[in-house]
Design a protein around this motif. Structure first.
Motif, PDB file in Angstrom:
ATOM      1  N   UNK A   1       0.840  -1.136  -0.024  1.00 31.64           N
ATOM      2  CA  UNK A   1       0.059   0.247  -0.119  1.00 31.64           C
ATOM      3  C   UNK A   1       0.698   1.216  -0.053  1.00 31.64           C
ATOM      4  N   UNK A   2       0.413   2.158  -0.772  1.00 36.68           N
ATOM      5  CA  UNK A   2       1.082   3.381  -0.865  1.00 36.68           C
ATOM      6  C   UNK A   2       1.341   4.070   0.616  1.00 36.68           C
ATOM      7  N   UNK A   3       2.621   4.468   0.856  1.00 31.52           N
ATOM      8  CA  UNK A   3       2.842   5.232   2.090  1.00 31.52           C
ATOM      9  C   UNK A   3       2.824   6.776   1.778  1.00 31.52           C
ATOM     10  N   UNK A   4       3.018   7.089   0.542  1.00 36.80           N
ATOM     11  CA  UNK A   4       2.930   8.742   0.314  1.00 36.80           C
ATOM     12  C   UNK A   4       3.847   8.743  -1.083  1.00 36.80           C
ATOM     13  N   UNK A   5       3.558  10.087  -1.726  1.00 39.03           N
ATOM     14  CA  UNK A   5       4.042  10.203  -3.038  1.00 39.03           C
ATOM     15  C   UNK A   5       5.353  11.131  -2.760  1.00 39.03           C
ATOM     16  N   UNK A   6       6.396  10.917  -3.426  1.00 37.21           N
ATOM     17  CA  UNK A   6       7.641  11.655  -3.090  1.00 37.21           C
ATOM     18  C   UNK A   6       7.992  12.557  -4.354  1.00 37.21           C
ATOM     19  N   UNK A   7       7.587  12.062  -5.350  1.00 39.24           N
ATOM     20  CA  UNK A   7       7.582  12.848  -6.696  1.00 39.24           C
ATOM     21  C   UNK A   7       6.427  12.827  -7.300  1.00 39.24           C
ATOM     22  N   UNK A   8       5.589  13.750  -7.804  1.00 32.45           N
ATOM     23  CA  UNK A   8       4.408  13.582  -8.437  1.00 32.45           C
ATOM     24  C   UNK A   8       3.242  12.944  -7.928  1.00 32.45           C
ATOM     25  N   UNK A   9       2.422  12.526  -8.559  1.00 29.47           N
ATOM     26  CA  UNK A   9       1.317  11.818  -7.964  1.00 29.47           C
ATOM     27  C   UNK A   9       0.620  10.677  -8.451  1.00 29.47           C
TER      28      UNK A   9
END
Length: 95
Positions: free
Chosen positions: A41-49
């Protein structure tokens, strides 16, 4: 190319149908030497979306095996269930 990978970016629409789909996929992988590398599961976006919350990575011995799995009657039969269960983008990559 030593391996081929399928990366799926997933947004689940129906958790029960998604669980049913997920339980059936491993049997479709085995004849082609496919193996689940990870689900997450995604933890967060580091660059872009990234619009999808989940990801799956599946490794195959080569592109021919990946293509044969995807075209196989066993996997093709699961696509309507997958479509009802989730919005998914599947992309093939090679190393």
């Amino acid at each position: 190319m030593s391996h081929a990978y399928v990366i799926g970016h997933i947004t689940v629409k129906d958790p029960q149908r998604w669980a049913d789909y997920r339980s059936q996929v491993p049997a479709t992988l085995a004849p082609w030497g496919g193996e689940l590398v990870f689900r997450g599961a995604r933890l967060g976006d580091l660059a872009g979306r990234q619009p999808h919350a989940d990801v799956v990575v599946i490794r195959f011995p080569d592109q021919a095996a990946l293509d044969a799995w995807h075209a196989s009657p066993a996997y093709q039969a699961l696509i309507p269930l997958r479509t009802a269960a989730a919005d998914i983008v599947l992309t093939a990559y090679g190393t």
